[in-house]
Design a protein around this motif. Structure first.
Motif, PDB file in Angstrom:
ATOM      1  N   TRP A   4      10.911  -0.613  -4.111  1.00  0.00           N
ATOM      2  CA  TRP A   4       9.709  -0.278  -3.342  1.00  0.00           C
ATOM      3  C   TRP A   4       9.780  -0.801  -1.914  1.00  0.00           C
ATOM      4  O   TRP A   4       9.141  -0.246  -1.023  1.00  0.00           O
ATOM      5  N   TYR A  34       1.379   0.085  -6.939  1.00  0.00           N
ATOM      6  CA  TYR A  34       1.749   0.854  -5.740  1.00  0.00           C
ATOM      7  C   TYR A  34       0.847   0.499  -4.563  1.00  0.00           C
ATOM      8  O   TYR A  34       1.312   0.375  -3.424  1.00  0.00           O
ATOM      9  N   LEU A  49       4.317   5.837  -1.280  1.00  0.00           N
ATOM     10  CA  LEU A  49       3.498   5.113  -2.248  1.00  0.00           C
ATOM     11  C   LEU A  49       2.155   5.816  -2.432  1.00  0.00           C
ATOM     12  O   LEU A  49       1.653   5.926  -3.552  1.00  0.00           O
TER      13      LEU A  49
END
Length: 180
Positions: free
Chosen positions: A123, A168, A131
């Motif tokens: 990420w 997220y 995201l």
């Protein structure tokens, strides 16, 4: 990974403080919300974030941060609702609400740590806009599961999707905080 854990906790602390302040203002009125209502609230926030990311002109001088915080808090509320059920009148006090909030955050952070280990913090190389898109995708999945009355053939349930949305949104806020 330790740095991620600390950054995660800092983001959640900001979200928790807002949750607590709103609980003092409004009580636990959110306990009456059905899951589709919470899903729709999260959807509105995610759509606003996407609009802010795509539109060159902003008519309201705000960035995405407050909307990502809203996604986190509404998702935590949804996780509480899944466990406790929906009620006709608020049935918990602020202290119990914050205990439930903390419990769901702990479960969700544990999931993040496990996935973060397996995915190698991928990420960190993602864009905030990606995201956002993943949150919107999770929302569409949740809506479909809700329309199917919770039935899935091979997919995870709504709770796992809400947890992913929290994670997220936390990742997005970490990115935005690092840009400051």
């Amino acid at each position: 990974m330790q740095h991620t854990s600390q950054q995660y906790d800092e983001v959640i602390q900001t979200c928790r403080e807002l949750f607590l302040k709103k609980a003092k203002d409004y009580g636990t009125a959110w306990r009456i919300l059905r899951l589709p209502s919470l899903t729709d609230q999260i959807f509105i926030k995610a759509q606003r974030i996407r609009g802010l990311q795509q539109n060159a002109i902003r008519k309201i001088d705000e960035d995405e941060r407050s909307e990502f915080i809203g996604i986190i808090n509404y998702s935590i509320m949804a996780l509480v609702q899944i466990k406790k059920g929906i009620v006709e009148q608020p049935d918990i006090d602020i202290e119990e609400a914050i205990e439930l909030y903390d419990k769901e955050v702990a479960n969700t952070k544990k999931l993040m740590e496990d996935k973060n280990h397996d995915y190698g913090e991928a990420w960190r190389d993602m864009r905030v806009s990606s995201l956002t898109d993943l949150i919107l995708q999770k929302l569409l999945r949740v809506k479909q599961i809700e329309d199917n009355q919770g039935a899935t053939l091979v997919s995870e349930g709504v709770d796992a999707n809400y947890q992913d949305m929290v994670n997220y949104a936390v990742f997005a806020l970490i990115h935005l905080n690092e840009e400051k």
